[in-house]
Design a protein around this motif. Structure first.
Motif, PDB file in Angstrom:
ATOM      1  N   VAL A 183       0.849  -1.191   0.000  1.00 57.21           N
ATOM      2  CA  VAL A 183       0.000   0.000   0.000  1.00 57.21           C
ATOM      3  C   VAL A 183       0.884   1.241   0.000  1.00 57.21           C
ATOM      4  O   VAL A 183       2.091   1.156   0.273  1.00 57.21           O
ATOM      5  CB  VAL A 183      -0.941   0.030   1.224  1.00 57.21           C
ATOM      6  N   GLY A 184       0.298   2.386  -0.284  1.00 51.15           N
ATOM      7  CA  GLY A 184       1.073   3.612  -0.378  1.00 51.15           C
ATOM      8  C   GLY A 184       1.400   4.245   0.954  1.00 51.15           C
ATOM      9  O   GLY A 184       2.397   4.946   1.085  1.00 51.15           O
ATOM     10  N   ASP A 185       0.551   4.021   1.979  1.00 51.09           N
ATOM     11  CA  ASP A 185       0.779   4.658   3.273  1.00 51.09           C
ATOM     12  C   ASP A 185       0.216   3.767   4.379  1.00 51.09           C
ATOM     13  O   ASP A 185      -0.586   2.853   4.127  1.00 51.09           O
ATOM     14  CB  ASP A 185       0.141   6.045   3.324  1.00 51.09           C
ATOM     15  N   TYR A 186       0.621   4.081   5.618  1.00 52.48           N
ATOM     16  CA  TYR A 186       0.237   3.225   6.741  1.00 52.48           C
ATOM     17  C   TYR A 186      -1.185   3.466   7.215  1.00 52.48           C
ATOM     18  O   TYR A 186      -1.779   2.584   7.864  1.00 52.48           O
ATOM     19  CB  TYR A 186       1.234   3.393   7.891  1.00 52.48           C
ATOM     20  N   ASN A 187      -1.758   4.601   6.899  1.00 50.35           N
ATOM     21  CA  ASN A 187      -3.162   4.797   7.235  1.00 50.35           C
ATOM     22  C   ASN A 187      -4.018   3.786   6.482  1.00 50.35           C
ATOM     23  O   ASN A 187      -4.922   3.160   7.061  1.00 50.35           O
ATOM     24  CB  ASN A 187      -3.602   6.221   6.897  1.00 50.35           C
ATOM     25  N   SER A 188      -3.710   3.592   5.196  1.00 45.49           N
ATOM     26  CA  SER A 188      -4.428   2.589   4.401  1.00 45.49           C
ATOM     27  C   SER A 188      -4.183   1.193   4.959  1.00 45.49           C
ATOM     28  O   SER A 188      -5.104   0.367   5.018  1.00 45.49           O
ATOM     29  CB  SER A 188      -3.972   2.650   2.942  1.00 45.49           C
ATOM     30  N   ALA A 189      -2.945   0.937   5.385  1.00 47.62           N
ATOM     31  CA  ALA A 189      -2.604  -0.373   5.932  1.00 47.62           C
ATOM     32  C   ALA A 189      -3.448  -0.688   7.163  1.00 47.62           C
ATOM     33  O   ALA A 189      -4.008  -1.791   7.293  1.00 47.62           O
ATOM     34  CB  ALA A 189      -1.119  -0.422   6.283  1.00 47.62           C
ATOM     35  N   PHE A 190      -3.570   0.281   8.068  1.00 46.91           N
ATOM     36  CA  PHE A 190      -4.309   0.027   9.304  1.00 46.91           C
ATOM     37  C   PHE A 190      -5.816   0.015   9.078  1.00 46.91           C
ATOM     38  O   PHE A 190      -6.543  -0.662   9.814  1.00 46.91           O
ATOM     39  CB  PHE A 190      -3.898   1.035  10.378  1.00 46.91           C
ATOM     40  N   LEU A 191      -6.299   0.727   8.089  1.00 50.28           N
ATOM     41  CA  LEU A 191      -7.710   0.629   7.747  1.00 50.28           C
ATOM     42  C   LEU A 191      -8.032  -0.782   7.253  1.00 50.28           C
ATOM     43  O   LEU A 191      -9.073  -1.362   7.613  1.00 50.28           O
ATOM     44  CB  LEU A 191      -8.060   1.658   6.669  1.00 50.28           C
ATOM     45  N   ASN A 192      -7.138  -1.343   6.441  1.00 49.69           N
ATOM     46  CA  ASN A 192      -7.331  -2.712   5.959  1.00 49.69           C
ATOM     47  C   ASN A 192      -7.227  -3.720   7.096  1.00 49.69           C
ATOM     48  O   ASN A 192      -7.983  -4.699   7.145  1.00 49.69           O
ATOM     49  CB  ASN A 192      -6.301  -3.047   4.882  1.00 49.69           C
ATOM     50  N   LEU A 193      -6.293  -3.473   8.014  1.00 49.82           N
ATOM     51  CA  LEU A 193      -6.133  -4.369   9.158  1.00 49.82           C
ATOM     52  C   LEU A 193      -7.370  -4.314  10.057  1.00 49.82           C
ATOM     53  O   LEU A 193      -7.883  -5.347  10.495  1.00 49.82           O
ATOM     54  CB  LEU A 193      -4.885  -3.980   9.953  1.00 49.82           C
ATOM     55  N   ASP A 194      -7.861  -3.120  10.308  1.00 47.88           N
ATOM     56  CA  ASP A 194      -9.014  -2.946  11.193  1.00 47.88           C
ATOM     57  C   ASP A 194     -10.286  -3.550  10.600  1.00 47.88           C
ATOM     58  O   ASP A 194     -11.137  -4.083  11.319  1.00 47.88           O
ATOM     59  CB  ASP A 194      -9.215  -1.457  11.482  1.00 47.88           C
TER      60      ASP A 194
END
Length: 285
Positions: A183-194
């Protein structure tokens, strides 16, 4: 005829004056690339604006971070004007080679990139870790087998898992995932994780501490680490003059305690002073 000639000459001079004035305005507005509003030399730092606590946009819309605070102090001591330039991480090399930025200063890992940039000596010891949801049932790295795992594109975590220098154990671990998503950024990463779209995120320890602390009690960091690494300030290959100035300034900051002080100011955001590793007597190569 004489009157016509005079009028023509006057009009021609007016056009030339306007053109010259226009050129003067353009030059003064664009100015020397290395001269800021104050007339001082500018120092443009390229950083990922989604990489807290090293560089990010705060609730007030300001670009802040541990690395940016260090850069501010370096600029203050050299009479430079700091320009904070957020960049797409995938485009960092193009930004640097084009001269759009003077350096990459953003939790930038030296390991595996030693020959690609001109570096300061390391200033932070860091590790690549894994964040999962508390109720995921994942407690160790081997539990990631068959899981969807996220990394940031062109990140240290990605290189630690799949890069040329990745260990055999890490390559085997990555091969066991159901999918390794970028992903491009960690906000997207944590949204996917959540949301459950992924089961784990691999990332830098300092960023992991920040994200877990600021996203409630739903997440945890696994004890096992994927790899360890060191951060430095990266300059265009061969730009030793600017690197040496920054290196020497960091040495001054280390010796007079300013480096520790700035780390203390960012302690509640995930910066551990014990992770500082800058040696003021070491020579950058």
């Amino acid at each position: 005829m004489e009157l016509k000639k005079v009028i023509t000459a006057v009009l021609s001079m007016a056009v030339m004056t306007a053109a010259l004035a226009g050129c003067g305005t353009k030059d003064s507005s664009s100015g020397d690339k290395k001269s800021g509003k104050s007339g001082n030399k500018t120092f443009t730092v390229g950083f990922d604006a989604e990489f807290p606590p090293y560089g990010y946009k705060d609730d007030n819309g300001e670009y802040v971070g541990f690395d940016l605070s260090l850069a501010e102090e370096v600029c203050s001591r050299n009479g430079w004007e700091l320009v904070k330039q957020p960049i797409d991480w995938d485009s960092k090399d193009m930004e640097l080679s084009s001269g759009s930025i003077d350096c990459i200063w953003n939790g930038f890992t030296i390991n595996g990139r030693e020959d690609a940039y001109t570096w300061t000596t390391p200033y932070v010891d860091n590790s690549q870790v894994v964040v999962v949801k508390n109720d995921s049932g994942i407690d160790k790295l081997s539990d990631l087998s068959g899981k969807v795992v996220i990394v940031q594109a062109d990140s240290s975590a990605l290189h630690a898992l799949t890069g040329d220098d990745a260990t055999d154990d890490n390559k085997a671990l990555a091969a066991s995932f159901a999918d390794l998503q970028q992903v491009g950024d960690y906000n997207s990463a944590f949204l996917n994780l959540d949301s459950g779209a992924a089961e784990a995120v691999c990332l830098d320890y300092g960023v992991a501490v920040y994200e877990v602390a600021n996203r409630g009690s739903n997440f945890k960091i696994l004890d096992e680490k994927i790899s360890t690494e060191q951060y430095g300030v990266g300059f265009l290959k061969g730009n030793t003059e600017l690197r040496d100035t920054v290196q020497n300034t960091l040495a001054e900051m280390s010796k007079d305690g300013t480096l520790d002080k700035i780390a203390d100011e960012w302690a509640d955001k995930g910066i551990d002073k014990q992770s500082l590793c800058f040696d003021p007597d070491a020579k950058a190569e």
